[in-house]
Design a protein around this motif. Structure first.
Motif, PDB file in Angstrom:
ATOM      1  N   GLY A  26       0.562  -1.326   0.266  1.00 41.96           N
ATOM      2  CA  GLY A  26      -0.322  -0.147  -0.077  1.00 41.96           C
ATOM      3  C   GLY A  26       1.196   1.143  -0.515  1.00 41.96           C
ATOM      4  N   GLY A  27       0.368   2.230  -0.599  1.00 42.61           N
ATOM      5  CA  GLY A  27       0.626   3.255  -0.864  1.00 42.61           C
ATOM      6  C   GLY A  27       0.146   4.497  -0.461  1.00 42.61           C
ATOM      7  N   GLY A  28       0.454   5.154   1.137  1.00 45.84           N
ATOM      8  CA  GLY A  28      -0.528   6.699   1.930  1.00 45.84           C
ATOM      9  C   GLY A  28      -1.903   6.226   2.014  1.00 45.84           C
ATOM     10  N   SER A  29      -2.362   6.894   1.780  1.00 43.85           N
ATOM     11  CA  SER A  29      -4.263   5.550   1.666  1.00 43.85           C
ATOM     12  C   SER A  29      -4.526   5.287   1.340  1.00 43.85           C
ATOM     13  CB  SER A  29      -5.276   7.396   2.063  1.00 43.85           C
ATOM     14  OG  SER A  29      -4.866   7.829  -0.067  1.00 43.85           O
ATOM     15  N   GLY A  30      -3.710   4.149  -0.070  1.00 38.83           N
ATOM     16  CA  GLY A  30      -4.081   3.203  -0.551  1.00 38.83           C
ATOM     17  C   GLY A  30      -4.335   1.756   0.394  1.00 38.83           C
ATOM     18  N   VAL A  31      -3.409   2.441   2.122  1.00 31.11           N
ATOM     19  CA  VAL A  31      -3.401   1.214   3.130  1.00 31.11           C
ATOM     20  C   VAL A  31      -4.504   0.967   3.426  1.00 31.11           C
ATOM     21  CG1 VAL A  31      -3.298   2.633   4.529  1.00 31.11           C
ATOM     22  CG2 VAL A  31      -1.996   0.578   4.670  1.00 31.11           C
ATOM     23  N   VAL A  32      -6.065   1.588   3.137  1.00 33.56           N
ATOM     24  CA  VAL A  32      -7.025   1.291   3.655  1.00 33.56           C
ATOM     25  C   VAL A  32      -7.570   0.350   3.326  1.00 33.56           C
ATOM     26  CG1 VAL A  32      -9.152   2.456   4.107  1.00 33.56           C
ATOM     27  CG2 VAL A  32      -7.532   3.755   4.196  1.00 33.56           C
ATOM     28  N   PRO A  33      -8.318  -0.403   1.727  1.00 36.52           N
ATOM     29  CA  PRO A  33      -8.853  -1.151   1.548  1.00 36.52           C
ATOM     30  C   PRO A  33      -7.670  -2.725   2.484  1.00 36.52           C
ATOM     31  CG  PRO A  33      -7.889  -0.581   0.309  1.00 36.52           C
ATOM     32  CD  PRO A  33      -7.466   0.478   0.806  1.00 36.52           C
ATOM     33  N   LEU A  34      -6.311  -2.765   2.443  1.00 35.57           N
ATOM     34  CA  LEU A  34      -5.520  -3.523   3.045  1.00 35.57           C
ATOM     35  C   LEU A  34      -5.851  -3.879   4.070  1.00 35.57           C
ATOM     36  CD1 LEU A  34      -2.022  -2.602   0.699  1.00 35.57           C
ATOM     37  CD2 LEU A  34      -4.715  -3.555   0.218  1.00 35.57           C
ATOM     38  N   LEU A  35      -6.178  -2.291   4.978  1.00 32.68           N
ATOM     39  CA  LEU A  35      -6.262  -2.366   7.032  1.00 32.68           C
ATOM     40  C   LEU A  35      -7.728  -3.111   6.863  1.00 32.68           C
ATOM     41  CD1 LEU A  35      -5.185  -1.573   9.550  1.00 32.68           C
ATOM     42  CD2 LEU A  35      -6.632   0.153   9.343  1.00 32.68           C
ATOM     43  N   ALA A  36      -8.374  -3.250   6.071  1.00 30.77           N
ATOM     44  CA  ALA A  36     -10.103  -3.684   6.027  1.00 30.77           C
ATOM     45  C   ALA A  36      -9.546  -5.736   6.125  1.00 30.77           C
ATOM     46  CB  ALA A  36     -10.720  -3.524   4.757  1.00 30.77           C
ATOM     47  N   MET A  37      -9.128  -5.812   5.248  1.00 24.85           N
ATOM     48  CA  MET A  37      -7.927  -6.921   4.744  1.00 24.85           C
ATOM     49  C   MET A  37      -7.649  -7.754   6.071  1.00 24.85           C
ATOM     50  SD  MET A  37      -7.359  -6.917   0.770  1.00 24.85           S
ATOM     51  CE  MET A  37      -8.627  -6.002  -0.302  1.00 24.85           C
TER      52      MET A  37
END
Length: 239
Positions: free
Chosen positions: A121-132
């Motif tokens: 993830g890069g920046g706010s792109g971590v958000v859906p990965l956080l859900a996972m």
């Protein structure tokens, strides 16, 4: 009929607001699908002005499916952003906002898909990965997972304390950071990818999320490192 056309807009009440970083706030919305979305999916948010003007944006869901009756969105305030500006300075608990979702079928991980699971993830792109990762903890804690997270500084990391606690306390989960604006920091490169793959092993699933340039670069690095194209799934935010 497209997936979006098949979904109805609904009003969702803001149940809670919390700061995440200097530019990101967490919003909890009461919805009727809190238990039945899949980690990695997103929602559309629509704002309507008194004169009828509308602005719409898509935001990934940060929470895992649960019985709380709410979903969490983490919304970054972007300069000149109409929707993010509203959430940064106007939105209050109790406001009712139009949402449509959940949306997305390919960039999802349900826990039944097994692992190892590689998240980049890069920046706010971590958000859906956080859900996972949150869903992994609840539904599939035996699946080995690694998050390679690129942010400018530690203070700009989304959910930093949570991620560090997970890396400390959850067996089988590894957190690797690329802090580009810290002393000695650098972007995700082939050496970081090789280190991640060395720690995790060959991933069964690899999810890459962030800006267009970030996703393109990270996906190319994974391919160059020998990760099969069919394993890699991507989600791109504008920019």
């Amino acid at each position: 009929m497209t997936e979006r056309a098949a979904l109805r807009w609904q009003e969702a009440e803001i149940a809670a607001i919390e700061p995440v970083t200097g530019r990101v706030r967490s919003f909890r919305f009461r919805v009727d699908f809190a238990e039945r979305f899949r980690p990695g999916q997103h929602v559309d948010v629509r704002l309507t002005a008194p004169d009828g003007y509308q602005a719409q944006r898509s935001y990934s869901i940060a929470s895992a499916p649960d019985a709380s009756g709410t979903i969490e969105l983490m919304i970054e305030h972007l300069d000149e952003g109409e929707v993010s500006g509203f959430f940064a300075s106007v939105a209050e608990v109790g406001d009712r906002i139009e949402l449509r979702g959940p949306i997305g079928g390919s960039f999802v991980w349900t826990g039944r898909d097994a692992g190892p699971l590689l998240l980049v993830g890069g920046g706010s792109g971590v958000v859906p990965l956080l859900a996972m990762l949150r869903h992994r903890d609840a539904a599939a804690p035996d699946v080995r997972a690694l998050l390679l997270y690129s942010a400018r500084t530690r203070s700009e990391m989304i959910a930093r304390e949570e991620l560090e606690a997970r890396a400390r306390d959850e067996p089988g989960f590894t957190l690797m950071l690329a802090l580009t604006r810290e002393p000695g920091g650098r972007r995700i490169d082939r050496a970081r990818i090789d280190a991640a793959l060395g720690a995790l092993g060959a991933p069964a699933h690899a999810f890459v999320c962030g800006s267009n340039p970030f996703v393109s670069a990270a996906s190319d690095l994974l391919l160059d490192a020998g990760v099969p194209p069919g394993v890699i799934r991507t989600e791109r935010f504008g920019g």
